[in-house]
Enzyme design. Structure first.
Site, PDB file in Angstrom:
ATOM      1  N   LYS A 106     -76.944  63.476 -39.863  1.00  0.00           N
ATOM      2  CA  LYS A 106     -76.893  63.509 -41.332  1.00  0.00           C
ATOM      3  C   LYS A 106     -78.286  63.162 -41.898  1.00  0.00           C
ATOM      4  O   LYS A 106     -79.153  62.657 -41.163  1.00  0.00           O
ATOM      5  CB  LYS A 106     -75.820  62.525 -41.806  1.00  0.00           C
ATOM      6  CG  LYS A 106     -74.409  62.902 -41.315  1.00  0.00           C
ATOM      7  CD  LYS A 106     -73.365  61.915 -41.836  1.00  0.00           C
ATOM      8  CE  LYS A 106     -71.962  62.334 -41.426  1.00  0.00           C
ATOM      9  NZ  LYS A 106     -70.924  61.456 -42.016  1.00  0.00           N
ATOM     10  N   ARG A 112     -67.292  62.128 -29.923  1.00  0.00           N
ATOM     11  CA  ARG A 112     -66.683  61.164 -30.863  1.00  0.00           C
ATOM     12  C   ARG A 112     -66.939  59.737 -30.355  1.00  0.00           C
ATOM     13  O   ARG A 112     -67.218  58.834 -31.125  1.00  0.00           O
ATOM     14  CB  ARG A 112     -65.163  61.379 -30.971  1.00  0.00           C
ATOM     15  CG  ARG A 112     -64.710  62.482 -31.867  1.00  0.00           C
ATOM     16  CD  ARG A 112     -65.149  62.358 -33.303  1.00  0.00           C
ATOM     17  NE  ARG A 112     -64.433  61.380 -34.097  1.00  0.00           N
ATOM     18  CZ  ARG A 112     -64.557  61.258 -35.421  1.00  0.00           C
ATOM     19  NH1 ARG A 112     -65.384  62.053 -36.095  1.00  0.00           N
ATOM     20  NH2 ARG A 112     -63.920  60.336 -36.095  1.00  0.00           N
ATOM     21  N   THR A 143     -65.931  55.701 -37.893  1.00  0.00           N
ATOM     22  CA  THR A 143     -66.494  56.177 -39.171  1.00  0.00           C
ATOM     23  C   THR A 143     -67.184  55.049 -39.949  1.00  0.00           C
ATOM     24  O   THR A 143     -68.251  55.255 -40.524  1.00  0.00           O
ATOM     25  CB  THR A 143     -65.357  56.720 -40.082  1.00  0.00           C
ATOM     26  OG1 THR A 143     -64.579  57.652 -39.343  1.00  0.00           O
ATOM     27  CG2 THR A 143     -65.899  57.343 -41.344  1.00  0.00           C
ATOM     28  N   ARG A 176     -73.329  55.065 -34.462  1.00  0.00           N
ATOM     29  CA  ARG A 176     -73.075  54.407 -35.749  1.00  0.00           C
ATOM     30  C   ARG A 176     -73.111  52.884 -35.623  1.00  0.00           C
ATOM     31  O   ARG A 176     -73.582  52.182 -36.520  1.00  0.00           O
ATOM     32  CB  ARG A 176     -71.723  54.866 -36.293  1.00  0.00           C
ATOM     33  CG  ARG A 176     -71.736  56.327 -36.776  1.00  0.00           C
ATOM     34  CD  ARG A 176     -70.344  56.866 -36.927  1.00  0.00           C
ATOM     35  NE  ARG A 176     -70.273  58.128 -37.656  1.00  0.00           N
ATOM     36  CZ  ARG A 176     -69.152  58.819 -37.838  1.00  0.00           C
ATOM     37  NH1 ARG A 176     -68.005  58.367 -37.340  1.00  0.00           N
ATOM     38  NH2 ARG A 176     -69.156  59.946 -38.511  1.00  0.00           N
ATOM     39  N   ASN A 209     -73.639  56.856 -42.449  1.00  0.00           N
ATOM     40  CA  ASN A 209     -73.274  56.569 -41.052  1.00  0.00           C
ATOM     41  C   ASN A 209     -73.901  57.555 -40.053  1.00  0.00           C
ATOM     42  O   ASN A 209     -73.399  57.746 -38.956  1.00  0.00           O
ATOM     43  CB  ASN A 209     -71.749  56.488 -40.884  1.00  0.00           C
ATOM     44  CG  ASN A 209     -71.051  57.784 -41.276  1.00  0.00           C
ATOM     45  OD1 ASN A 209     -71.708  58.751 -41.655  1.00  0.00           O
ATOM     46  ND2 ASN A 209     -69.742  57.813 -41.187  1.00  0.00           N
ATOM     47  N   GLU A 223     -66.102  74.550 -37.072  1.00  0.00           N
ATOM     48  CA  GLU A 223     -67.432  74.098 -37.500  1.00  0.00           C
ATOM     49  C   GLU A 223     -68.551  74.854 -36.771  1.00  0.00           C
ATOM     50  O   GLU A 223     -69.570  75.189 -37.369  1.00  0.00           O
ATOM     51  CB  GLU A 223     -67.540  72.575 -37.295  1.00  0.00           C
ATOM     52  CG  GLU A 223     -66.600  71.832 -38.248  1.00  0.00           C
ATOM     53  CD  GLU A 223     -66.501  70.332 -38.003  1.00  0.00           C
ATOM     54  OE1 GLU A 223     -67.105  69.830 -37.035  1.00  0.00           O
ATOM     55  OE2 GLU A 223     -65.810  69.662 -38.794  1.00  0.00           O
TER      56      GLU A 223
END
Ligand code: UDP
Ligand code: MG
Length: 205
Positions: free
Chosen positions: A18, A128, A134, A145, A165, A179
């Site tokens: 991100k 994951r 999250t 994260r 995150n 995706e």
């Protein structure tokens, strides 16, 4: 049978660094973590995502997903002894979820992102696991994260922004397929043998 097994060995998932991850110079570190565990990066690019791309990426029209977004934020108000009604004017998960979704679009289009396709056995669950929970304060140490982010969804909600995150990872195989198709053309996805593939994935002795 061997066809089924080789398909499992080549499970693909989607992940994306991100904007906060790129701006903080963590692209290399995140890519390194994916590669060192043996997963293969088969597509990768840096782009500035459009609002339309982010709206298509997240299941924005799925009410259950919106409610879950709201719940994730709401669940953390209590721990900080904050009253959501006082700070947000509501404690309705759908309403809060819709606001989080809007903040998420702003966040994800605020700077460059690095989408990628990752291949390997159990790639969806593996990535994951590398990502971690999250919510940064719930993400285990050793995860992307957990190691590199610290933020509170309650505070983020109050400030009308998304929690920062660092990293996105598809939650299910279905999400991954959707995706990957959204972010990459088939010809952008590479097929190659990586040194060590045989040691990791086959009986060489
Ligand atoms: N998010 C947020 N505030 C919240 C809950 C979620 O900003 O209270 C953002 C966060 O960036 C998260 C993204 O929404 O990564 C998508 O949420 P999801 O529940 O799908 O979590 P993920 O799959 O990313 O772990
Ligand atoms: Mg998700």
């Amino acid at each position: 049978m061997s066809e089924i097994i080789s398909k499992i060995k080549k499970q693909r998932t989607f992940a994306m660094i991100k904007p906060d991850g790129v701006l903080r110079g963590l692209t290399g570190e995140i890519v390194r973590r994916i590669e060192v565990c043996g997963l293969k990066i088969v597509a990768l690019k840096m782009i500035k995502a459009t609002r339309e791309q982010i709206i298509a990426h997240y299941p924005m029209s799925d009410q259950a997903w919106i409610d879950r977004l709201g719940e994730k934020g709401l669940s953390t108000f209590e721990g900080l002894k904050l009253d959501p009604k006082h700070f947000l004017g509501t404690d309705n998960k759908s309403e809060i979820g819709r606001n989080v979704a809007k903040s998420l679009i702003d966040y994800m289009t605020s700077g460059p992102v690095v989408p990628m396709v990752i291949e390997g056995i159990q790639a969806v669950d593996m990535v994951r696991k590398l990502a971690g929970h999250t919510l940064p304060f719930k993400a285990d140490m050793g995860t992307i994260r957990g190691d590199f982010s610290v933020d509170s969804p309650a505070i983020a909600n109050v400030e009308n922004r998304a929690i920062h995150n660092l990293f996105h990872a598809s939650e299910t195989l279905e999400e991954a397929v959707k995706e990957i198709t959204l972010w990459f053309k088939p010809e952008e996805i590479m097929e190659y043998n990586r040194a060590g593939d045989d040691i990791m994935y086959s009986k060489t002795y």
